[in-house]
Design a protein around this motif. Structure first.
Motif, PDB file in Angstrom:
ATOM      1  N   TYR A  81       1.234  -1.271   0.107  1.00 44.35           N
ATOM      2  CA  TYR A  81      -0.146  -0.541  -0.414  1.00 44.35           C
ATOM      3  C   TYR A  81       1.218   0.868  -0.172  1.00 44.35           C
ATOM      4  CZ  TYR A  81       0.533  -1.190   4.846  1.00 44.35           C
ATOM      5  OH  TYR A  81       0.706  -1.528   6.528  1.00 44.35           O
ATOM      6  N   GLY A  82       0.320   2.396   0.159  1.00 45.30           N
ATOM      7  CA  GLY A  82       0.574   3.420  -0.371  1.00 45.30           C
ATOM      8  C   GLY A  82       1.401   3.793  -1.214  1.00 45.30           C
ATOM      9  N   PHE A  83       1.364   3.193  -2.734  1.00 46.34           N
ATOM     10  CA  PHE A  83       1.707   4.002  -4.232  1.00 46.34           C
ATOM     11  C   PHE A  83       1.354   5.516  -3.991  1.00 46.34           C
ATOM     12  CE2 PHE A  83       1.961  -0.693  -5.355  1.00 46.34           C
ATOM     13  CZ  PHE A  83       2.865  -1.085  -5.864  1.00 46.34           C
ATOM     14  N   ALA A  84       1.829   6.185  -5.055  1.00 44.15           N
ATOM     15  CA  ALA A  84       1.897   7.684  -4.951  1.00 44.15           C
ATOM     16  C   ALA A  84       0.918   7.313  -6.553  1.00 44.15           C
ATOM     17  CB  ALA A  84       3.218   8.457  -5.330  1.00 44.15           C
ATOM     18  N   ASN A  85       0.419   7.975  -6.435  1.00 46.68           N
ATOM     19  CA  ASN A  85      -0.426   8.563  -7.811  1.00 46.68           C
ATOM     20  C   ASN A  85      -1.897   7.010  -8.103  1.00 46.68           C
ATOM     21  OD1 ASN A  85       0.632  10.768  -8.142  1.00 46.68           O
ATOM     22  ND2 ASN A  85       3.006   9.838  -9.318  1.00 46.68           N
ATOM     23  N   VAL A  86      -1.701   6.451  -7.274  1.00 45.00           N
ATOM     24  CA  VAL A  86      -2.443   6.147  -7.392  1.00 45.00           C
ATOM     25  C   VAL A  86      -4.342   5.972  -7.388  1.00 45.00           C
ATOM     26  CG1 VAL A  86      -4.018   3.514  -6.709  1.00 45.00           C
ATOM     27  CG2 VAL A  86      -1.114   3.880  -6.809  1.00 45.00           C
ATOM     28  N   PRO A  87      -5.342   6.195  -8.414  1.00 45.13           N
ATOM     29  CA  PRO A  87      -6.546   6.362  -8.936  1.00 45.13           C
ATOM     30  C   PRO A  87      -7.602   5.957  -7.187  1.00 45.13           C
ATOM     31  CG  PRO A  87      -6.056   4.860 -10.657  1.00 45.13           C
ATOM     32  CD  PRO A  87      -5.129   4.707  -9.266  1.00 45.13           C
ATOM     33  N   VAL A  88      -8.305   7.023  -6.808  1.00 47.52           N
ATOM     34  CA  VAL A  88      -8.986   6.579  -5.614  1.00 47.52           C
ATOM     35  C   VAL A  88      -9.769   5.592  -6.385  1.00 47.52           C
ATOM     36  CG1 VAL A  88     -11.056   7.873  -4.149  1.00 47.52           C
ATOM     37  CG2 VAL A  88      -9.396   9.113  -5.215  1.00 47.52           C
ATOM     38  N   SER A  89     -10.343   5.373  -7.194  1.00 50.96           N
ATOM     39  CA  SER A  89     -11.165   4.090  -7.671  1.00 50.96           C
ATOM     40  C   SER A  89     -10.375   3.082  -7.152  1.00 50.96           C
ATOM     41  CB  SER A  89     -11.831   3.824  -8.928  1.00 50.96           C
ATOM     42  OG  SER A  89     -10.713   3.762  -9.272  1.00 50.96           O
ATOM     43  N   VAL A  90      -8.909   2.849  -7.822  1.00 54.21           N
ATOM     44  CA  VAL A  90      -8.198   1.344  -7.244  1.00 54.21           C
ATOM     45  C   VAL A  90      -8.114   1.452  -5.722  1.00 54.21           C
ATOM     46  CG1 VAL A  90      -5.801   1.093  -7.405  1.00 54.21           C
ATOM     47  CG2 VAL A  90      -7.264   1.581  -9.499  1.00 54.21           C
ATOM     48  N   LYS A  91      -7.723   1.848  -5.280  1.00 55.50           N
ATOM     49  CA  LYS A  91      -7.263   2.706  -3.242  1.00 55.50           C
ATOM     50  C   LYS A  91      -8.439   2.240  -2.583  1.00 55.50           C
ATOM     51  CE  LYS A  91      -4.551   6.411  -3.298  1.00 55.50           C
ATOM     52  NZ  LYS A  91      -4.252   7.797  -2.901  1.00 55.50           N
ATOM     53  N   ARG A  92     -10.083   2.555  -3.400  1.00 55.00           N
ATOM     54  CA  ARG A  92     -11.368   1.764  -3.181  1.00 55.00           C
ATOM     55  C   ARG A  92     -11.626   0.302  -3.128  1.00 55.00           C
ATOM     56  NH1 ARG A  92     -15.241   4.070  -5.958  1.00 55.00           N
ATOM     57  NH2 ARG A  92     -14.862   6.094  -4.707  1.00 55.00           N
ATOM     58  N   GLN A  93     -10.915  -0.560  -3.957  1.00 58.21           N
ATOM     59  CA  GLN A  93     -11.475  -1.901  -4.468  1.00 58.21           C
ATOM     60  C   GLN A  93      -9.948  -1.900  -3.572  1.00 58.21           C
ATOM     61  OE1 GLN A  93      -9.197  -1.860  -8.265  1.00 58.21           O
ATOM     62  NE2 GLN A  93     -11.389  -2.714  -8.901  1.00 58.21           N
ATOM     63  N   TRP A  94      -9.246  -1.687  -2.921  1.00 58.16           N
ATOM     64  CA  TRP A  94      -8.424  -2.184  -2.783  1.00 58.16           C
ATOM     65  C   TRP A  94      -8.161  -2.940  -1.106  1.00 58.16           C
ATOM     66  CZ3 TRP A  94      -5.381   0.149   1.785  1.00 58.16           C
ATOM     67  CH2 TRP A  94      -4.250  -0.918   1.588  1.00 58.16           C
ATOM     68  N   GLY A  95      -8.697  -1.510  -0.398  1.00 54.38           N
ATOM     69  CA  GLY A  95      -9.770  -1.496   1.124  1.00 54.38           C
ATOM     70  C   GLY A  95     -10.808  -2.319   1.214  1.00 54.38           C
ATOM     71  N   GLU A  96     -11.606  -2.617   0.303  1.00 55.11           N
ATOM     72  CA  GLU A  96     -12.425  -3.673   0.157  1.00 55.11           C
ATOM     73  C   GLU A  96     -12.000  -4.811   0.301  1.00 55.11           C
ATOM     74  OE1 GLU A  96     -15.682  -2.983  -2.858  1.00 55.11           O
ATOM     75  OE2 GLU A  96     -15.654  -0.450  -2.257  1.00 55.11           O
ATOM     76  N   LEU A  97     -11.483  -4.731  -0.394  1.00 58.39           N
ATOM     77  CA  LEU A  97     -10.550  -6.130  -1.294  1.00 58.39           C
ATOM     78  C   LEU A  97      -9.898  -6.980   0.452  1.00 58.39           C
ATOM     79  CD1 LEU A  97      -9.426  -9.093  -2.292  1.00 58.39           C
ATOM     80  CD2 LEU A  97      -8.227  -7.893  -3.160  1.00 58.39           C
ATOM     81  N   LEU A  98      -8.852  -5.801   1.044  1.00 55.65           N
ATOM     82  CA  LEU A  98      -8.327  -6.210   2.460  1.00 55.65           C
ATOM     83  C   LEU A  98      -8.677  -6.411   3.764  1.00 55.65           C
ATOM     84  CD1 LEU A  98      -4.503  -4.626   2.348  1.00 55.65           C
ATOM     85  CD2 LEU A  98      -6.056  -6.821   1.348  1.00 55.65           C
ATOM     86  N   GLU A  99      -9.921  -5.421   3.386  1.00 60.91           N
ATOM     87  CA  GLU A  99     -11.303  -5.667   4.936  1.00 60.91           C
ATOM     88  C   GLU A  99     -12.313  -6.531   4.533  1.00 60.91           C
ATOM     89  OE1 GLU A  99     -12.787  -2.037   5.234  1.00 60.91           O
ATOM     90  OE2 GLU A  99     -13.437  -2.088   7.003  1.00 60.91           O
ATOM     91  N   HIS A 100     -12.229  -7.282   3.651  1.00 62.10           N
ATOM     92  CA  HIS A 100     -12.889  -7.906   3.515  1.00 62.10           C
ATOM     93  C   HIS A 100     -12.014  -9.655   4.115  1.00 62.10           C
ATOM     94  CE1 HIS A 100     -16.254  -6.836  -0.050  1.00 62.10           C
ATOM     95  NE2 HIS A 100     -16.429  -6.272   1.611  1.00 62.10           N
ATOM     96  N   TYR A 101     -10.570  -9.294   3.350  1.00 59.78           N
ATOM     97  CA  TYR A 101     -10.221 -10.946   3.572  1.00 59.78           C
ATOM     98  C   TYR A 101      -9.741 -10.862   5.482  1.00 59.78           C
ATOM     99  CZ  TYR A 101      -5.972 -13.414   4.151  1.00 59.78           C
ATOM    100  OH  TYR A 101      -4.716 -14.181   3.743  1.00 59.78           O
ATOM    101  N   PHE A 102      -9.364 -10.007   5.908  1.00 58.66           N
ATOM    102  CA  PHE A 102      -9.235  -9.918   7.412  1.00 58.66           C
ATOM    103  C   PHE A 102     -10.094 -10.155   8.054  1.00 58.66           C
ATOM    104  CE2 PHE A 102      -5.209  -6.600   7.644  1.00 58.66           C
ATOM    105  CZ  PHE A 102      -4.345  -7.597   7.094  1.00 58.66           C
ATOM    106  N   SER A 103     -11.799  -9.913   7.319  1.00 59.14           N
ATOM    107  CA  SER A 103     -12.545  -9.923   8.475  1.00 59.14           C
ATOM    108  C   SER A 103     -13.106 -11.544   8.957  1.00 59.14           C
ATOM    109  CB  SER A 103     -13.718  -9.536   8.671  1.00 59.14           C
ATOM    110  OG  SER A 103     -14.307  -8.457   7.516  1.00 59.14           O
ATOM    111  N   ARG A 104     -13.499 -11.980   6.727  1.00 62.00           N
ATOM    112  CA  ARG A 104     -13.932 -12.918   6.646  1.00 62.00           C
ATOM    113  C   ARG A 104     -12.864 -14.440   6.568  1.00 62.00           C
ATOM    114  NH1 ARG A 104     -17.711 -10.655   2.089  1.00 62.00           N
ATOM    115  NH2 ARG A 104     -18.298  -9.127   3.453  1.00 62.00           N
ATOM    116  N   ARG A 105     -11.822 -14.389   6.505  1.00 66.24           N
ATOM    117  CA  ARG A 105     -10.825 -15.342   5.997  1.00 66.24           C
ATOM    118  C   ARG A 105     -10.693 -16.230   7.366  1.00 66.24           C
ATOM    119  NH1 ARG A 105      -9.476 -18.661   1.721  1.00 66.24           N
ATOM    120  NH2 ARG A 105      -7.669 -18.907   1.835  1.00 66.24           N
TER     121      ARG A 105
END
Ligand code: GDP
Length: 213
Positions: A81-105
């Motif tokens: 995480y923490g890449f510069a110049n990453v579009p907001v949509s990609v950041k959101r996708q990343w957040g959702e994927l990780l949050e789901h992975y942490f809470s459901r795995r």
């Protein structure tokens, strides 16, 4: 050299929770800012030269990459995480994927959060710790590139992180049963091959590795 970790082999990269391998057995995930030294750490602890190269392959950098140790145990490389110049949509996708992975795995037993010893506890690192607290996952903080500091300064940096953690704990205290005892820490240098046994010992516990005394 620990032959158990040397067996690690890439299985697959998942862009969604549904693409992950079956949720059984035990796995430990590795998280950290891009450039923190996560690939180098994975290579060092598995005694392989280029295991984590796969996680740098274009198209796989935003995926959760799974490595099998045996039929029941896996290491998991989370997208940096923490890449510069990453579009907001990609950041959101990343957040959702990780949050789901942490809470459901269910098979996720612990998270190694890597932080550069010279710049630990960034906002995103804290967010990662907050997700771990929420999911009540134990954390091992690996302070990377420890060779960049003298032994004394490295010890001081570790104490500083410990202090910050204690201060931040109040914010996470709503997540009962997640406290300072849920977080362990060690120094690491892939360059100097320092701290490999310590992290392997923690992984042994979480993975219930065979051969552990
Ligand atoms: P990743 O993006 O988190 O996977 O990070 P890499 O493992 O690719 O490392 C990023 C940069 O940090 C590279 O230039 C590495 O050579 C350097 N690096 C990684 N580990 C160490 C270390 O233990 N000591 C030093 N001095 N540099 C390191």
């Amino acid at each position: 050299m620990n032959p158990f970790y040397q067996r690690a082999q890439f299985i697959l990269g998942a862009a969604a929770l549904s693409q992950c391998p079956p949720d059984c057995g035990h796995e430990v995930a590795f998280a950290g800012r891009s450039n923190v030294g996560k690939s180098s750490a994975l290579n060092a602890l598995t005694h392989q030269r280029s295991l984590a190269r796969v996680s740098k392959t274009p198209g796989r950098t935003q995926q959760i990459n799974f490595f099998a140790l045996d039929q029941d145990r896996r290491l998991v490389d989370l997208p940096g995480y923490g890449f510069a110049n990453v579009p907001v949509s990609v950041k959101r996708q990343w957040g959702e994927l990780l949050e789901h992975y942490f809470s459901r795995r269910d098979s996720l037993r612990g998270v190694v959060v890597l932080m550069d010893i010279r710049h630990p506890m960034t906002d995103l690192d804290e967010k990662m710790l907050a997700w771990c607290a929420q999911a009540k996952l134990p954390v091992h903080i690996l302070l990377t590139k420890a060779d960049k500091l003298t032994r004394n300064h490295a010890q001081q940096a570790m104490q500083q992180v410990q202090k910050l953690l204690a201060e931040r704990m109040a914010d996470w205290s709503e997540h009962k049963a997640w406290n300072l005892e849920s977080v362990t820490m060690s120094l690491f240098s892939a360059l100097k091959q320092q701290g490999i046994t310590e992290i392997q010992t923690q992984l042994d516990v979480w993975l219930q590795a065979p051969g552990r005394p």
